[in-house]
Design an enzyme around this catalytic site. Structure first.
Site, PDB file in Angstrom:
ATOM      1  N   ASP A  18     -24.608   1.592  -0.057  1.00 21.70           N
ATOM      2  CA  ASP A  18     -24.138   2.976   0.000  1.00 21.70           C
ATOM      3  C   ASP A  18     -22.649   3.062  -0.331  1.00 21.70           C
ATOM      4  O   ASP A  18     -21.894   2.141  -0.031  1.00 21.70           O
ATOM      5  CB  ASP A  18     -24.404   3.521   1.419  1.00 21.70           C
ATOM      6  CG  ASP A  18     -24.344   5.037   1.462  1.00 21.70           C
ATOM      7  OD1 ASP A  18     -24.283   5.673   0.383  1.00 21.70           O
ATOM      8  OD2 ASP A  18     -24.370   5.599   2.579  1.00 21.70           O
ATOM      9  N   ASN A  66     -33.742  10.368  -3.165  1.00 16.41           N
ATOM     10  CA  ASN A  66     -32.810  10.378  -4.305  1.00 16.41           C
ATOM     11  C   ASN A  66     -33.334  11.169  -5.513  1.00 16.41           C
ATOM     12  O   ASN A  66     -32.563  11.570  -6.380  1.00 16.41           O
ATOM     13  CB  ASN A  66     -32.463   8.953  -4.751  1.00 16.41           C
ATOM     14  CG  ASN A  66     -31.548   8.210  -3.799  1.00 16.41           C
ATOM     15  OD1 ASN A  66     -31.539   6.977  -3.755  1.00 16.41           O
ATOM     16  ND2 ASN A  66     -30.768   8.927  -3.002  1.00 16.41           N
TER      17      ASN A  66
HETATM   18  C1  FPP Z   1     -25.758   4.974  -2.827  1.00  8.79           C
HETATM   19  O1  FPP Z   1     -24.489   5.436  -3.164  1.00  8.79           O
HETATM   20  C2  FPP Z   1     -26.354   4.277  -3.928  1.00  8.79           C
HETATM   21  C3  FPP Z   1     -27.468   4.679  -4.589  1.00  8.79           C
HETATM   22  C4  FPP Z   1     -28.214   5.887  -4.252  1.00  8.79           C
HETATM   23  C5  FPP Z   1     -28.003   3.921  -5.714  1.00  8.79           C
HETATM   24  C6  FPP Z   1     -27.831   2.451  -5.636  1.00  8.79           C
HETATM   25  C7  FPP Z   1     -27.650   1.956  -6.992  1.00  8.79           C
HETATM   26  C8  FPP Z   1     -26.870   0.904  -7.355  1.00  8.79           C
HETATM   27  C9  FPP Z   1     -26.168   0.051  -6.392  1.00  8.79           C
HETATM   28  C10 FPP Z   1     -26.641   0.570  -8.769  1.00  8.79           C
HETATM   29  C11 FPP Z   1     -27.837   0.305  -9.555  1.00  8.79           C
HETATM   30  C12 FPP Z   1     -28.731  -0.674  -8.925  1.00  8.79           C
HETATM   31  C13 FPP Z   1     -29.356  -1.640  -9.596  1.00  8.79           C
HETATM   32  C14 FPP Z   1     -30.274  -2.537  -8.893  1.00  8.79           C
HETATM   33  C15 FPP Z   1     -29.115  -1.846 -11.011  1.00  8.79           C
HETATM   34  P1  FPP Z   1     -24.228   7.003  -3.135  1.00  8.79           P
HETATM   35  O2  FPP Z   1     -24.377   7.510  -4.525  1.00  8.79           O
HETATM   36  O3  FPP Z   1     -25.116   7.660  -2.147  1.00  8.79           O
HETATM   37  O4  FPP Z   1     -22.741   7.033  -2.664  1.00  8.79           O
HETATM   38  P2  FPP Z   1     -22.028   8.197  -1.844  1.00  8.79           P
HETATM   39  O5  FPP Z   1     -22.736   8.310  -0.521  1.00  8.79           O
HETATM   40  O6  FPP Z   1     -20.630   7.678  -1.687  1.00  8.79           O
HETATM   41  O7  FPP Z   1     -22.101   9.443  -2.662  1.00  8.79           O
END
Ligand code: FPP
Length: 243
Positions: A18, A66
């Site tokens: 996250d 998501n």
């Molecule tokens: C949470 O950060 C992350 C996600 C919803 C997606 C996770 C994806 C990756 C780590 C990159 C791609 C993965 C692979 C395996 C290639 P957020 O967007 O919720 O962050 P925030 O809470 O700060 O907005």
């Protein structure tokens, strides 16, 4: 300072990655740049786990919730996922890493599903570590899905209510071939499970760290594992009973 005990490395580590969006904001970048940087952190954590002898690494890459994000972000995440799988395949094969997926894979776009099945097939014989991506995954959906499938078995007479034990129930989950996580880490200073591995994390050691996922390093992972090695896992028993 404690050192890592290579004989007591957790068998299964699960991570809620996250903070990509906040990392992007802090660095005056677009959210997708945060995800891109997050994918780099994925690569280094996969390598570190393989080097330490972790058997299973499960990463929460895309939740059922998501799907409700802006379409452009969802599309960009799918492209990133495809790119990651294509680029990582040679390394997975070289490092003997088996790849698999948990979640409602049917909901993913066709091209992503093709690459996923291809990666699963090509790494099927690898056995040093299993990398599990949770995609279109939701813990409650997983449990409801298991109940539905058990009911189908029940209706057709293949399973009776008395036969539904915890072990049998587990076999109807996406994680049927995967042991429960020993250690679950969530980055970015949020203290919740967000629908991740709800059934499986009943006795998992939980770690919540403030670091935003793109900044999460091998060093921090090692420090968490060292701390984990100092914890006493009692599974409901007394200290004396487990000694
Ligand atoms: C949470 O950060 C992350 C996600 C919803 C997606 C996770 C994806 C990756 C780590 C990159 C791609 C993965 C692979 C395996 C290639 P957020 O967007 O919720 O962050 P925030 O809470 O700060 O907005």
């Amino acid at each position: 300072m404690q050192r890592l005990d290579m004989k007591k490395v957790p068998r299964h580590i699960a991570i809620i990655m996250d903070g990509n969006g906040r990392w992007a904001k802090q660095n005056a970048l677009k959210r997708i740049d945060g995800h891109r940087k997050g994918a780099e952190a994925v690569r280094s954590v996969v390598r570190a786990c393989r080097a330490m002898g972790v058997n299973y690494l499960t990463l929460y890459a895309f939740s059922v919730e998501n799907w409700s994000r802006p379409a452009a972000e969802v599309d960009a995440l799918m492209v990133l996922l495809e790119k990651f799988l294509i680029e990582e395949l040679p390394d997975m094969l070289k490092n003997d890493i088996r790849f698999t997926v948990i979640g409602n894979v049917e909901a993913l776009p066709g091209n992503v599903r093709t690459i996923l099945s291809d990666t699963i097939a090509k790494t099927g014989q690898c056995s040093s570590m299993t990398l599990v991506l949770a995609l279109s995954y939701g813990g409650r959906d997983e449990i409801v899905n298991a109940v539905r499938n058990i009911l189908v078995e029940g209706t057709s007479g293949r399973l009776s209510p008395g036969e539904v034990t915890k072990e049998v129930f587990s076999r109807y989950l996406y994680t049927r071939d995967i042991p429960d996580p020993d250690l679950l880490i969530r980055t970015s200073g949020e203290y919740r499970l967000s629908n991740f591995l709800l059934w499986q994390s009943a006795y998992t050691e939980l770690y919540f760290v403030k670091t935003l996922w793109p900044d999460f390093s091998e060093k921090e992972l090692e420090d968490i594992i060292i701390d984990y090695q100092g914890r006493e896992r009692r599974f409901g028993l007394t200290s004396d009973q487990i000694r």
